[in-house]
Design an enzyme around this catalytic site. Structure first.
Site, short mmCIF file in Angstrom:
data_model
loop_
_atom_site.label_atom_id
_atom_site.label_comp_id
_atom_site.label_asym_id
_atom_site.label_seq_id
_atom_site.Cartn_x
_atom_site.Cartn_y
_atom_site.Cartn_z
N GLU A 1 73.33 10.13 102.46
CA GLU A 1 72.55 10.37 103.68
C GLU A 1 71.98 11.79 103.70
O GLU A 1 70.94 12.03 104.30
CB GLU A 1 73.39 10.11 104.94
CG GLU A 1 73.94 8.68 105.06
CD GLU A 1 72.94 7.66 105.63
OE1 GLU A 1 71.79 8.03 105.93
OE2 GLU A 1 73.34 6.49 105.77
N ARG B 1 61.40 7.65 114.13
CA ARG B 1 62.85 7.59 113.88
C ARG B 1 63.19 6.52 112.84
O ARG B 1 64.19 6.62 112.15
CB ARG B 1 63.62 7.36 115.20
CG ARG B 1 65.12 7.49 115.00
CD ARG B 1 65.89 7.62 116.30
NE ARG B 1 67.31 7.69 116.02
CZ ARG B 1 68.23 8.09 116.86
NH1 ARG B 1 67.89 8.47 118.08
NH2 ARG B 1 69.50 8.11 116.53
N GLU C 1 63.44 5.39 118.94
CA GLU C 1 62.95 4.68 117.74
C GLU C 1 61.78 3.75 118.03
O GLU C 1 61.80 2.57 117.71
CB GLU C 1 64.09 3.91 117.06
CG GLU C 1 63.76 3.56 115.62
CD GLU C 1 64.96 3.03 114.81
OE1 GLU C 1 66.04 3.62 114.87
OE2 GLU C 1 64.76 2.02 114.13
N ARG D 1 79.45 4.10 134.68
CA ARG D 1 78.00 4.16 134.47
C ARG D 1 77.55 5.43 133.72
O ARG D 1 76.40 5.85 133.82
CB ARG D 1 77.23 4.04 135.79
CG ARG D 1 77.49 2.73 136.48
CD ARG D 1 76.53 2.48 137.60
NE ARG D 1 76.82 1.20 138.20
CZ ARG D 1 77.71 1.00 139.16
NH1 ARG D 1 78.40 2.02 139.62
NH2 ARG D 1 77.91 -0.20 139.64
N LYS E 1 67.35 15.66 111.14
CA LYS E 1 67.54 14.55 112.07
C LYS E 1 67.17 14.97 113.49
O LYS E 1 66.54 14.20 114.23
CB LYS E 1 68.98 14.03 112.01
CG LYS E 1 69.17 12.86 112.97
CD LYS E 1 70.22 11.89 112.56
CE LYS E 1 70.19 10.70 113.53
NZ LYS E 1 71.26 9.74 113.30
N LYS F 1 72.76 7.33 119.10
CA LYS F 1 72.94 5.88 118.94
C LYS F 1 74.43 5.58 119.02
O LYS F 1 75.22 6.14 118.25
CB LYS F 1 72.40 5.41 117.58
CG LYS F 1 70.91 5.22 117.56
CD LYS F 1 70.49 4.52 116.28
CE LYS F 1 68.98 4.36 116.21
NZ LYS F 1 68.53 3.79 114.92
N HIS G 1 67.66 1.65 103.81
CA HIS G 1 68.62 0.86 104.58
C HIS G 1 68.33 -0.64 104.58
O HIS G 1 69.24 -1.44 104.78
CB HIS G 1 68.70 1.37 106.02
CG HIS G 1 69.53 2.64 106.14
ND1 HIS G 1 69.19 3.80 105.48
CD2 HIS G 1 70.68 2.92 106.81
CE1 HIS G 1 70.10 4.73 105.76
NE2 HIS G 1 71.01 4.22 106.54
N HIS H 1 71.30 -2.58 103.41
CA HIS H 1 72.05 -3.48 104.30
C HIS H 1 72.21 -4.86 103.68
O HIS H 1 73.26 -5.49 103.84
CB HIS H 1 71.34 -3.62 105.65
CG HIS H 1 71.69 -2.51 106.61
ND1 HIS H 1 70.93 -2.23 107.72
CD2 HIS H 1 72.71 -1.64 106.62
CE1 HIS H 1 71.47 -1.22 108.37
NE2 HIS H 1 72.54 -0.84 107.72
N HIS I 1 78.87 2.03 102.83
CA HIS I 1 77.53 2.11 103.40
C HIS I 1 76.64 3.10 102.65
O HIS I 1 75.50 2.80 102.27
CB HIS I 1 77.62 2.49 104.89
CG HIS I 1 76.29 2.72 105.52
ND1 HIS I 1 75.42 1.69 105.81
CD2 HIS I 1 75.65 3.86 105.89
CE1 HIS I 1 74.32 2.18 106.34
NE2 HIS I 1 74.43 3.50 106.40
N ASN J 1 65.64 5.10 108.31
CA ASN J 1 66.12 3.87 107.67
C ASN J 1 65.71 3.77 106.21
O ASN J 1 65.86 2.70 105.60
CB ASN J 1 65.60 2.63 108.43
CG ASN J 1 66.14 2.58 109.85
OD1 ASN J 1 67.23 3.11 110.11
ND2 ASN J 1 65.40 1.99 110.77
N1 GLY Z 1 71.13 6.40 111.64
C1 GLY Z 1 69.79 6.21 111.99
C2 GLY Z 1 69.43 6.76 113.33
O1 GLY Z 1 70.22 7.46 113.93
O2 GLY Z 1 68.36 6.49 113.82
#
Ligand code: GLY
Length: 380
Positions: free
Chosen positions: A198, A253, A249, A134, A239, A156, A260, A264, A278, A257
């Site tokens: 990026e 956040r 997000e 957990r 970031k 993430k 993206h 994508h 990517h 993107n």
């Molecule tokens: N790579 C986008 C984020 O971490 O929100």
């Protein structure tokens, strides 16, 4: 023009960026040779903890011995799980291999899991740590530029489902990120350039001064040295600031993107293959986001040209036509865009921009306008 350093370097080139999440704040240490400092850093952070390293075969060949020596030097007991390199490992099978390996290594709540590698290893290991017993704490030691400036920061984690990328995962923040900028010297030039997209993204989305600095230093950032450390730190600081104000997000956040949604769709259209990495897809996607914003009268055409010229100048692809091989037709790309983002009665959510460093979330973009734009851009 120079960007204000996100954090000044000490005499050994070390920079530290703090991710300011209340109760779960952590440091990102950035500098050359830092893998060798992992032992002392972990011993100071979590005295008595054992460390389970998760890495892939390629990274193990290059960096595992250095990390094991560093842990030995600090008297830290450790074990290692080595997975196959590549996106396919970010799967239920990969998760089973890592979690079962961690259980077999008797990793307990007070121990630490260490993700040593690029985005695949970081995302998979972070998710395994999130669900093991957990939740076990983990450390990120990213070894690609993309992982250092993006995926290792912000919590993430996850794996891919057969139905789509990153559909199974958790927010699980690391307790420490150690970005060894010298580790990037072993990367293929194409992968470094893709990661640079990026870096440029942070300037393009929210920091015009950073973008100006990158216009003069971009090649140096890719080549290595002082500029690279500064760019990684500036990216992590950008970031960290966004994650600190919107960890899950629900708002800002999503600015991360930028490029993206178009990107994508192109990546998926190219079959998520070596044809289009990517970061390369993000580079083309950001150019499309700027060009589309210019077409809608939101930013000037000069801003769109400036973004494109810079990305081209470091050797990144910037046009749909730069993708080698066949792509789906425009309707096929629109289907991929609709799968990637929520569509509400024909309206799409995109990250658009009012200029360099002025991205915003647009929730009501007309799908028909996007389609007409894409149709024109296929031959541009
Ligand atoms: N790579 C986008 C984020 O971490 O929100």
């Amino acid at each position: 023009m120079t960007a204000a350093p996100a954090s000044p370097a000490d005499t050994s080139g070390l920079r530290t960026v703090r991710v300011d999440l209340s109760g779960r704040a952590y440091d990102i240490a950035i500098g050359p040779g830092l893998l060798a400092s992992l032992g002392t850093r972990i011993a100071a952070l979590r005295p008595g903890a054992r460390v389970a390293i998760v890495t892939d075969r390629n990274v193990a060949d290059t960096h595992l011995a250095t990390v094991e020596q560093a842990l030995d030097g600090a008297g830290i007991a450790h074990s290692a799980i080595v997975v196959a390199p590549g996106e396919k490992t970010k799967s239920y099978a990969g998760l089973e291999q890592v979690t079962e390996g961690l259980i077999a290594a008797r990793v307990e709540r007070r121990d630490l899991v260490l993700a040593l590698g690029g985005g695949v290893v970081g995302d998979l290991t972070g998710f395994a740590a999130a669900v093991l017993r957990r939740g076990v704490d983990f450390v990120q030691a990213p070894t690609t530029l993309l992982a250092q400036v993006d995926s290792s920061v912000g919590g993430k984690t996850g794996i891919n489902s057969p139905q789509g990328k990153n559909l199974v995962g958790a927010f699980h923040q690391p307790v420490l990120v150690v970005a060894d900028t010298a580790a990037l010297d072993t990367l293929p030039a194409r992968e470094l350039r893709a990661g640079y997209a990026e870096v440029a993204k942070y300037g393009l989305l929210g920091d015009a001064a950073l973008f100006s600095w990158l216009e003069s230093k971009g090649r140096e950032v890719i080549a290595g040295g002082e500029a690279r450390g500064e760019a990684v730190a500036a990216s992590c600081a950008a970031k960290a600031a966004i994650v600190a104000r919107d960890e899950k997000e629900t708002g800002d956040r999503a600015l991360l993107n930028l490029g993206h949604t178009f990107g994508h769709a192109l990546e998926a259209g190219a079959g998520f293959s070596h044809r289009l990495l990517h970061g390369e897809a993000v580079s083309i996607g950001m150019c499309l986001a700027f060009a589309f914003s210019a077409r809608l009268g939101l930013c000037t055409g000069q801003d769109a040209v400036r973004a494109q010229r810079h990305l081209e100048s470091v050797g990144l692809p910037t046009r749909i036509a730069d993708v080698p091989g066949d792509l789906p037709d425009t309707d096929g790309l629109m289907t991929l865009i609709a799968q990637d983002k929520k569509v509400s009665r024909g309206a799409l959510t995109f990250i658009l921009t009012r200029g360099i460093g002025e991205a915003f979330i647009a929730k009501d973009v007309d799908g028909a306008q996007v389609r007409a734009f894409l149709q024109d851009m296929r031959t541009a």
